[in-house]
Write a protein that holds these residues in place. Structure first.
Motif, PDB file in Angstrom:
ATOM      1  N   TYR A  15      78.264 -20.809  33.490  1.00 23.67           N
ATOM      2  CA  TYR A  15      79.502 -20.843  32.714  1.00 23.67           C
ATOM      3  C   TYR A  15      79.448 -19.642  31.778  1.00 23.67           C
ATOM      4  CZ  TYR A  15      78.768 -25.826  33.790  1.00 23.67           C
ATOM      5  OH  TYR A  15      78.508 -27.008  34.411  1.00 23.67           O
ATOM      6  N   LEU A  16      80.267 -18.654  32.014  1.00 24.11           N
ATOM      7  CA  LEU A  16      80.234 -17.448  31.191  1.00 24.11           C
ATOM      8  C   LEU A  16      81.370 -17.490  30.174  1.00 24.11           C
ATOM      9  CD1 LEU A  16      79.533 -14.908  34.067  1.00 24.11           C
ATOM     10  CD2 LEU A  16      77.884 -15.943  32.479  1.00 24.11           C
ATOM     11  N   SER A  17      81.010 -17.517  28.923  1.00 17.91           N
ATOM     12  CA  SER A  17      82.012 -17.587  27.857  1.00 17.91           C
ATOM     13  C   SER A  17      82.245 -16.208  27.259  1.00 17.91           C
ATOM     14  CB  SER A  17      81.552 -18.562  26.775  1.00 17.91           C
ATOM     15  OG  SER A  17      80.320 -18.128  26.221  1.00 17.91           O
ATOM     16  N   GLU A  18      83.324 -16.125  26.477  1.00 16.59           N
ATOM     17  CA  GLU A  18      83.686 -14.890  25.787  1.00 16.59           C
ATOM     18  C   GLU A  18      83.618 -13.697  26.738  1.00 16.59           C
ATOM     19  OE1 GLU A  18      81.032 -15.148  22.383  1.00 16.59           O
ATOM     20  OE2 GLU A  18      82.596 -16.227  21.289  1.00 16.59           O
ATOM     21  N   ALA A  19      84.325 -13.813  27.849  1.00 16.75           N
ATOM     22  CA  ALA A  19      84.268 -12.835  28.938  1.00 16.75           C
ATOM     23  C   ALA A  19      84.570 -11.420  28.484  1.00 16.75           C
ATOM     24  CB  ALA A  19      85.228 -13.252  30.054  1.00 16.75           C
ATOM     25  N   SER A  20      85.406 -11.248  27.495  1.00 20.81           N
ATOM     26  CA  SER A  20      85.759  -9.888  27.059  1.00 20.81           C
ATOM     27  C   SER A  20      84.544  -9.121  26.537  1.00 20.81           C
ATOM     28  CB  SER A  20      86.843  -9.932  25.982  1.00 20.81           C
ATOM     29  OG  SER A  20      86.353 -10.578  24.820  1.00 20.81           O
ATOM     30  N   LYS A  21      83.518  -9.820  26.106  1.00 18.71           N
ATOM     31  CA  LYS A  21      82.314  -9.173  25.581  1.00 18.71           C
ATOM     32  C   LYS A  21      81.319  -8.792  26.675  1.00 18.71           C
ATOM     33  CE  LYS A  21      82.631 -11.616  21.187  1.00 18.71           C
ATOM     34  NZ  LYS A  21      81.971 -12.567  20.280  1.00 18.71           N
ATOM     35  N   LEU A  22      81.577  -9.206  27.906  1.00 20.35           N
ATOM     36  CA  LEU A  22      80.629  -8.980  29.000  1.00 20.35           C
ATOM     37  C   LEU A  22      80.845  -7.654  29.717  1.00 20.35           C
ATOM     38  CD1 LEU A  22      80.717 -12.532  30.637  1.00 20.35           C
ATOM     39  CD2 LEU A  22      79.204 -11.694  28.812  1.00 20.35           C
ATOM     40  N   ASP A  61      82.566  -3.479  29.806  1.00 22.27           N
ATOM     41  CA  ASP A  61      82.975  -2.327  29.011  1.00 22.27           C
ATOM     42  C   ASP A  61      84.463  -2.057  29.247  1.00 22.27           C
ATOM     43  OD1 ASP A  61      83.242  -0.850  31.404  1.00 22.27           O
ATOM     44  OD2 ASP A  61      81.397   0.296  31.086  1.00 22.27           O
ATOM     45  N   SER A  62      84.967  -0.990  28.673  1.00 22.83           N
ATOM     46  CA  SER A  62      86.403  -0.698  28.748  1.00 22.83           C
ATOM     47  C   SER A  62      86.872  -0.352  30.161  1.00 22.83           C
ATOM     48  CB  SER A  62      86.767   0.436  27.789  1.00 22.83           C
ATOM     49  OG  SER A  62      86.065   1.616  28.159  1.00 22.83           O
ATOM     50  N   THR A  63      85.960  -0.027  31.059  1.00 21.09           N
ATOM     51  CA  THR A  63      86.333   0.277  32.445  1.00 21.09           C
ATOM     52  C   THR A  63      86.225  -0.949  33.354  1.00 21.09           C
ATOM     53  OG1 THR A  63      84.102   0.924  33.160  1.00 21.09           O
ATOM     54  CG2 THR A  63      85.505   2.642  32.169  1.00 21.09           C
ATOM     55  N   GLY A  64      85.791  -2.082  32.792  1.00 21.82           N
ATOM     56  CA  GLY A  64      85.645  -3.295  33.593  1.00 21.82           C
ATOM     57  C   GLY A  64      84.272  -3.471  34.201  1.00 21.82           C
ATOM     58  N   LYS A  65      83.320  -2.639  33.812  1.00 17.77           N
ATOM     59  CA  LYS A  65      81.955  -2.746  34.337  1.00 17.77           C
ATOM     60  C   LYS A  65      81.178  -3.797  33.552  1.00 17.77           C
ATOM     61  CE  LYS A  65      77.741  -0.258  35.214  1.00 17.77           C
ATOM     62  NZ  LYS A  65      76.848   0.776  34.837  1.00 17.77           N
ATOM     63  N   THR A 114      73.785 -11.564  31.175  1.00 12.88           N
ATOM     64  CA  THR A 114      74.638 -12.034  32.272  1.00 12.88           C
ATOM     65  C   THR A 114      74.158 -11.473  33.599  1.00 12.88           C
ATOM     66  OG1 THR A 114      76.503 -12.216  30.762  1.00 12.88           O
ATOM     67  CG2 THR A 114      77.015 -12.154  33.108  1.00 12.88           C
ATOM     68  N   ILE A 115      73.754 -10.236  33.610  1.00  8.42           N
ATOM     69  CA  ILE A 115      73.225  -9.626  34.833  1.00  8.42           C
ATOM     70  C   ILE A 115      71.997 -10.398  35.311  1.00  8.42           C
ATOM     71  CG2 ILE A 115      72.042  -7.555  35.709  1.00  8.42           C
ATOM     72  CD1 ILE A 115      74.096  -5.929  33.972  1.00  8.42           C
ATOM     73  N   LYS A 116      71.120 -10.770  34.398  1.00  7.26           N
ATOM     74  CA  LYS A 116      69.926 -11.546  34.758  1.00  7.26           C
ATOM     75  C   LYS A 116      70.319 -12.918  35.312  1.00  7.26           C
ATOM     76  CE  LYS A 116      66.902  -9.314  31.421  1.00  7.26           C
ATOM     77  NZ  LYS A 116      66.225  -9.450  30.127  1.00  7.26           N
ATOM     78  N   LEU A 117      71.259 -13.583  34.637  1.00  3.35           N
ATOM     79  CA  LEU A 117      71.716 -14.902  35.108  1.00  3.35           C
ATOM     80  C   LEU A 117      72.296 -14.827  36.518  1.00  3.35           C
ATOM     81  CD1 LEU A 117      73.633 -16.460  32.064  1.00  3.35           C
ATOM     82  CD2 LEU A 117      71.687 -17.466  33.258  1.00  3.35           C
ATOM     83  N   LEU A 118      73.140 -13.837  36.750  1.00  5.41           N
ATOM     84  CA  LEU A 118      73.790 -13.704  38.056  1.00  5.41           C
ATOM     85  C   LEU A 118      72.795 -13.317  39.144  1.00  5.41           C
ATOM     86  CD1 LEU A 118      77.082 -11.953  36.941  1.00  5.41           C
ATOM     87  CD2 LEU A 118      76.808 -14.331  37.695  1.00  5.41           C
ATOM     88  N   THR A 119      71.829 -12.492  38.812  1.00  7.60           N
ATOM     89  CA  THR A 119      70.798 -12.130  39.782  1.00  7.60           C
ATOM     90  C   THR A 119      70.000 -13.364  40.174  1.00  7.60           C
ATOM     91  OG1 THR A 119      70.683  -9.888  38.880  1.00  7.60           O
ATOM     92  CG2 THR A 119      68.806 -10.624  40.201  1.00  7.60           C
ATOM     93  N   THR A 120      69.655 -14.186  39.198  1.00  4.59           N
ATOM     94  CA  THR A 120      68.944 -15.441  39.481  1.00  4.59           C
ATOM     95  C   THR A 120      69.792 -16.338  40.367  1.00  4.59           C
ATOM     96  OG1 THR A 120      67.698 -15.344  37.421  1.00  4.59           O
ATOM     97  CG2 THR A 120      67.953 -17.517  38.432  1.00  4.59           C
ATOM     98  N   LEU A 121      71.069 -16.488  40.007  1.00  2.50           N
ATOM     99  CA  LEU A 121      71.965 -17.333  40.811  1.00  2.50           C
ATOM    100  C   LEU A 121      72.017 -16.848  42.257  1.00  2.50           C
ATOM    101  CD1 LEU A 121      74.664 -19.435  40.686  1.00  2.50           C
ATOM    102  CD2 LEU A 121      75.663 -17.240  41.233  1.00  2.50           C
TER     103      LEU A 121
END
Length: 182
Positions: A144-151, A153-157, A163-170
């Motif tokens: 569950y990823l909260s406060e998505a705007s903070k994840l 950068d301005s280009t959408g990367k 979060t990168i670690k969590l998603l890699t584990t998933l």
């Protein structure tokens, strides 16, 4: 190669779910081939259209799900529930009766939202619905990823290292999960 079909729950071009989907190929195991299964063009499910020639978008969608070894859902939350487009694609995929494309297809769910709950209600609603139609949903980790705007950068990367670690584990755990059903 494991064909992973992924479904982005928001139809908006600039959606956080879409931004997240763009990051996944770089985080996924090398055995994964990730392909988006579009849901934006699916007509609302209406049994009257379930004829010998159903809407072409339904046929394309069903074929894409069938050809996937597993499905990854990336969903936002609207009004404490899953988006209508996600529910509609599930309905389209369960029909006609006894010919559904979902049953037995391993799945995982990622949810995110600009709010603090990370689309938890949508996530849980989707997991429940998938279990009802016979989709073995990976039990953990639940993302569950909260406060998505903070994840991003301005280009959408995706720039959040946690979060990168969590998603890699998933995604690594998803590879193991899928292996149980081959």
């Amino acid at each position: 190669m494991t064909n992973i079909g992924y479904i982005v729950g928001s139809l908006r071009k600039g959606a956080y779910t879409r931004m997240l989907s763009r990051a996944l190929p770089d985080l996924a195991p090398s055995s994964f081939k990730l392909t988006e299964i579009g849901i934006g063009e699916l007509p609302l499910y209406n049994q009257d259209l379930e004829t010998d020639t159903p809407p072409p978008a339904w046929t394309t969608f069903r074929d894409q799900v069938k050809s996937s070894d597993a499905i990854l859902f990336i969903t936002p939350e609207y009004n404490r529930g899953m988006p209508a487009a996600v529910k509609n694609c599930i309905d389209v995929g369960t029909r006609p009766p006894k010919q559904g494309v979902w049953k037995g297809k391993p799945a995982a769910v990622i949810s995110l939202s600009p709010g603090r709950l990370g689309a938890m209600a949508s996530h849980q609603q989707l997991r429940l619905l998938l279990s009802v139609i016979g989709v073995p949903v990976m039990p953990s980790p639940e993302i569950y990823l909260s406060e998505a705007s903070k994840l991003f950068d301005s280009t959408g990367k995706l720039t959040s290292e946690d979060t990168i670690k969590l998603l890699t584990t998933l995604l690594n755990d998803f590879e193991t999960w899928i292996g149980r059903f081959k």
